[in-house]
Design an enzyme around this catalytic site. Structure first.
Site, PDB file in Angstrom:
ATOM      1  N   GLY A 149       0.700  -1.171  -0.008  1.00 14.01           N
ATOM      2  CA  GLY A 149       0.010  -0.066  -0.042  1.00 14.01           C
ATOM      3  C   GLY A 149       0.590   1.216   0.039  1.00 14.01           C
ATOM      4  N   GLN A 202       3.210  10.029   0.874  1.00  9.57           N
ATOM      5  CA  GLN A 202       4.352   9.057   1.021  1.00  9.57           C
ATOM      6  C   GLN A 202       5.346   9.437  -0.029  1.00  9.57           C
ATOM      7  OE1 GLN A 202       2.690   5.405   2.025  1.00  9.57           O
ATOM      8  NE2 GLN A 202       4.506   5.043   3.234  1.00  9.57           N
ATOM      9  N   CYS A 241       6.057  -0.379   7.019  1.00  7.18           N
ATOM     10  CA  CYS A 241       5.640   0.870   6.299  1.00  7.18           C
ATOM     11  C   CYS A 241       6.792   1.263   5.458  1.00  7.18           C
ATOM     12  CB  CYS A 241       5.274   2.006   7.423  1.00  7.18           C
ATOM     13  SG  CYS A 241       4.919   3.385   6.423  1.00  7.18           S
ATOM     14  N   LEU A 242       6.678   1.504   4.196  1.00  6.55           N
ATOM     15  CA  LEU A 242       7.701   1.796   3.470  1.00  6.55           C
ATOM     16  C   LEU A 242       8.425   3.225   3.583  1.00  6.55           C
ATOM     17  CD1 LEU A 242       5.791   1.296  -0.294  1.00  6.55           C
ATOM     18  CD2 LEU A 242       7.865  -0.274   1.103  1.00  6.55           C
ATOM     19  N   HIS A 256      -3.994   1.349   7.906  1.00  4.66           N
ATOM     20  CA  HIS A 256      -2.625   2.096   7.757  1.00  4.66           C
ATOM     21  C   HIS A 256      -2.504   3.142   6.776  1.00  4.66           C
ATOM     22  CE1 HIS A 256       1.784   1.407   7.980  1.00  4.66           C
ATOM     23  NE2 HIS A 256       1.528   2.102   6.981  1.00  4.66           N
ATOM     24  N   GLU A 257      -3.261   2.944   5.565  1.00  5.74           N
ATOM     25  CA  GLU A 257      -2.960   4.047   4.376  1.00  5.74           C
ATOM     26  C   GLU A 257      -4.052   5.169   4.929  1.00  5.74           C
ATOM     27  OE1 GLU A 257      -0.724   3.711   2.578  1.00  5.74           O
ATOM     28  OE2 GLU A 257      -0.252   1.444   3.265  1.00  5.74           O
ATOM     29  N   HIS A 312      -2.244   7.107   7.432  1.00  8.26           N
ATOM     30  CA  HIS A 312      -1.303   8.028   6.427  1.00  8.26           C
ATOM     31  C   HIS A 312      -1.908   9.315   6.024  1.00  8.26           C
ATOM     32  CE1 HIS A 312       2.505   5.985   6.258  1.00  8.26           C
ATOM     33  NE2 HIS A 312       2.059   5.055   5.779  1.00  8.26           N
TER      34      HIS A 312
HETATM   35 NI    NI Z   1       2.899   2.984   5.512  1.00  6.61          NI
END
Ligand code: NI
Length: 164
Positions: A46, A51, A93-94, A135-136, A139
């Site tokens: 995701g 991000q 998380c990226l 999670h997204e 963000h």
């Molecule tokens: Ni993330």
């Protein structure tokens, strides 16, 4: 399409709330395509627009690595309208590379928003998809998963992460 740079903790844009998309246009389609390519290249399950440094309520999710029937999801202006139950699982998380932690999240969620053409959609999810949606959407509200950890765990995280 191009792979975009993914910003990482503790960059400020990750702490900022994104703005609702008002117009579904060519620029938005390009952003969505670039986000999809960036997510797959990472690879991740995701990605939220902030991000990649864009303060818009846009997210892309694909959890088919874990659940092969799950399709690629593009959500514009998503909102959680129902949450149910609780479940713990490992999360990463990226934007926080090389760090994962076990986190409690709702087990099931219902999310509404728009698809990439601007049509209203509603998604009911459980398992990894429910976790990815939470999670997204966090963000997009300027919340990182590490912000949801307890105080002591967060202190350990900060110490460990600051050393890198
Ligand atoms: Ni993330």
């Amino acid at each position: 399409m191009s792979v975009l740079h993914i910003v990482t903790y503790p960059e400020k844009v990750l702490k900022e709330k994104t703005n609702p998309v008002k117009e579904i246009n060519g620029n938005l389609q390009r952003l969505i395509d670039d986000m999809i390519e960036t997510m797959y290249a990472a690879p991740g399950v995701g990605l939220a627009a902030n991000q990649v440094g864009v303060k818009k309520q846009v997210t892309v999710i694909d959890v088919s690595v874990r659940d092969e029937k799950s399709p690629l999801i593009v959500l514009v202006n998503p909102e959680i309208i129902h949450m149910e139950g609780e479940i713990e699982a490992e999360e990463g998380c990226l934007s926080v590379p090389d760090y994962t932690t076990v986190m409690k999240r709702a087990k099931k969620v219902c999310v509404k928003g728009l698809d990439r053409e601007g049509r209203p959609v509603e998604i009911e999810a459980e398992g990894l998809l429910a976790r990815a949606l939470q999670h997204e959407i966090d963000h997009l509200n300027g919340v990182l998963f590490v912000d949801r950890m307890g105080r002591i765990k967060k202190e350990f995280f900060k110490k460990r992460y600051a050393r890198k």
